[in-house]
Write a protein that holds these residues in place. Sequence first.
Motif, PDB file in Angstrom:
ATOM      1  N   PHE A  98       0.779  -1.232   0.000  1.00 20.33           N
ATOM      2  CA  PHE A  98       0.000   0.000   0.000  1.00 20.33           C
ATOM      3  C   PHE A  98       0.814   1.288   0.000  1.00 20.33           C
ATOM      4  O   PHE A  98       0.274   2.352  -0.248  1.00 20.33           O
ATOM      5  CB  PHE A  98      -0.959   0.003   1.202  1.00 20.33           C
ATOM      6  CG  PHE A  98      -1.868  -1.201   1.232  1.00 20.33           C
ATOM      7  CD1 PHE A  98      -2.848  -1.371   0.271  1.00 20.33           C
ATOM      8  CD2 PHE A  98      -1.710  -2.174   2.206  1.00 20.33           C
ATOM      9  CE1 PHE A  98      -3.677  -2.488   0.288  1.00 20.33           C
ATOM     10  CE2 PHE A  98      -2.530  -3.292   2.230  1.00 20.33           C
ATOM     11  CZ  PHE A  98      -3.514  -3.456   1.267  1.00 20.33           C
ATOM     12  N   ASN A  99       2.103   1.233   0.277  1.00 14.48           N
ATOM     13  CA  ASN A  99       2.892   2.455   0.383  1.00 14.48           C
ATOM     14  C   ASN A  99       4.023   2.551  -0.634  1.00 14.48           C
ATOM     15  O   ASN A  99       4.807   3.490  -0.589  1.00 14.48           O
ATOM     16  CB  ASN A  99       3.501   2.575   1.790  1.00 14.48           C
ATOM     17  CG  ASN A  99       2.439   2.627   2.861  1.00 14.48           C
ATOM     18  OD1 ASN A  99       1.312   3.014   2.611  1.00 14.48           O
ATOM     19  ND2 ASN A  99       2.804   2.214   4.056  1.00 14.48           N
ATOM     20  N   GLU A 100       4.153   1.568  -1.497  1.00 15.99           N
ATOM     21  CA  GLU A 100       5.206   1.550  -2.513  1.00 15.99           C
ATOM     22  C   GLU A 100       6.599   1.706  -1.919  1.00 15.99           C
ATOM     23  O   GLU A 100       7.472   2.346  -2.488  1.00 15.99           O
ATOM     24  CB  GLU A 100       4.935   2.607  -3.582  1.00 15.99           C
ATOM     25  CG  GLU A 100       3.640   2.361  -4.329  1.00 15.99           C
ATOM     26  CD  GLU A 100       3.459   3.287  -5.516  1.00 15.99           C
ATOM     27  OE1 GLU A 100       4.460   3.809  -6.026  1.00 15.99           O
ATOM     28  OE2 GLU A 100       2.310   3.474  -5.928  1.00 15.99           O
ATOM     29  N   ALA A 101       6.784   1.154  -0.746  1.00 15.86           N
ATOM     30  CA  ALA A 101       8.105   1.145  -0.128  1.00 15.86           C
ATOM     31  C   ALA A 101       8.287  -0.237   0.484  1.00 15.86           C
ATOM     32  O   ALA A 101       7.317  -0.820   0.949  1.00 15.86           O
ATOM     33  CB  ALA A 101       8.211   2.210   0.963  1.00 15.86           C
ATOM     34  N   PRO A 102       9.405  -0.767   0.478  1.00 13.89           N
ATOM     35  CA  PRO A 102      10.650  -0.281  -0.104  1.00 13.89           C
ATOM     36  C   PRO A 102      10.600  -0.300  -1.635  1.00 13.89           C
ATOM     37  O   PRO A 102       9.805  -1.017  -2.226  1.00 13.89           O
ATOM     38  CB  PRO A 102      11.696  -1.268   0.426  1.00 13.89           C
ATOM     39  CG  PRO A 102      10.917  -2.516   0.707  1.00 13.89           C
ATOM     40  CD  PRO A 102       9.546  -2.088   1.104  1.00 13.89           C
ATOM     41  N   SER A 103      11.485   0.479  -2.257  1.00 17.14           N
ATOM     42  CA  SER A 103      11.470   0.587  -3.717  1.00 17.14           C
ATOM     43  C   SER A 103      11.922  -0.706  -4.392  1.00 17.14           C
ATOM     44  O   SER A 103      11.512  -1.006  -5.504  1.00 17.14           O
ATOM     45  CB  SER A 103      12.343   1.753  -4.177  1.00 17.14           C
ATOM     46  OG  SER A 103      13.678   1.576  -3.724  1.00 17.14           O
ATOM     47  N   GLU A 104      12.780  -1.476  -3.715  1.00 20.95           N
ATOM     48  CA  GLU A 104      13.224  -2.767  -4.235  1.00 20.95           C
ATOM     49  C   GLU A 104      13.015  -3.810  -3.141  1.00 20.95           C
ATOM     50  O   GLU A 104      13.427  -3.596  -2.001  1.00 20.95           O
ATOM     51  CB  GLU A 104      14.706  -2.732  -4.605  1.00 20.95           C
ATOM     52  CG  GLU A 104      15.018  -1.756  -5.724  1.00 20.95           C
ATOM     53  CD  GLU A 104      16.514  -1.644  -5.958  1.00 20.95           C
ATOM     54  OE1 GLU A 104      16.950  -1.958  -7.075  1.00 20.95           O
ATOM     55  OE2 GLU A 104      17.234  -1.251  -5.013  1.00 20.95           O
TER      56      GLU A 104
END
Length: 192
Positions: A122-128
Amino acid sequence: MDSLRGQFLVAMPDMGDERFRETVIYLVGHGEEGAMGLVINQTLEDMRFTDILEELELGNKDELIRLPDRVKNRQVLRGGPVQRGRGFVLHSSDYFRVGNSYEVTDDIFLTATLDVLKAMAFNEAPSEALFALGYCGWSPGQLETELQGNGWLTVPFSRELLFGLPIENRYDAALGRLGITRASLSASAGHG
């Protein structure tokens, strides 16, 4: 032996344990107490990330349906034969929780709590990030014995190998980082 933490292990062709045939393992820990790693090139075919979110009730049906395809279709890795029901996330340093995230290297962390799964969804983290169920473990001295017995090759860290390449290409790419191919790889390769 120096610690291999943060490096890869690549299974040799004559690996006696079928569970590790053609595997690439990222080592998150290696020392006097043993070693721990996650297989990064084998998926659980019948499971997707949203299956995990749904099973753990980390979002209601409507939230899960609205997730972007890249989140819904994220592959779940078979991290290893130990604690196969436990999830582990290898991820970039843009996500960190004191007491929950373990620093493997300066820019790679391991987190095994529900908060990282929510953040990924839901927060698009971590990017990888990679999500795996289970892990590989070695008792003190066991990995060193397997290395001396030519069970594994060691490959230096590569961010592309860990996060960038398609999962099905990682074994060949790991070999390529050593300048070898499957065809040139011999069961009798040695460690000096």
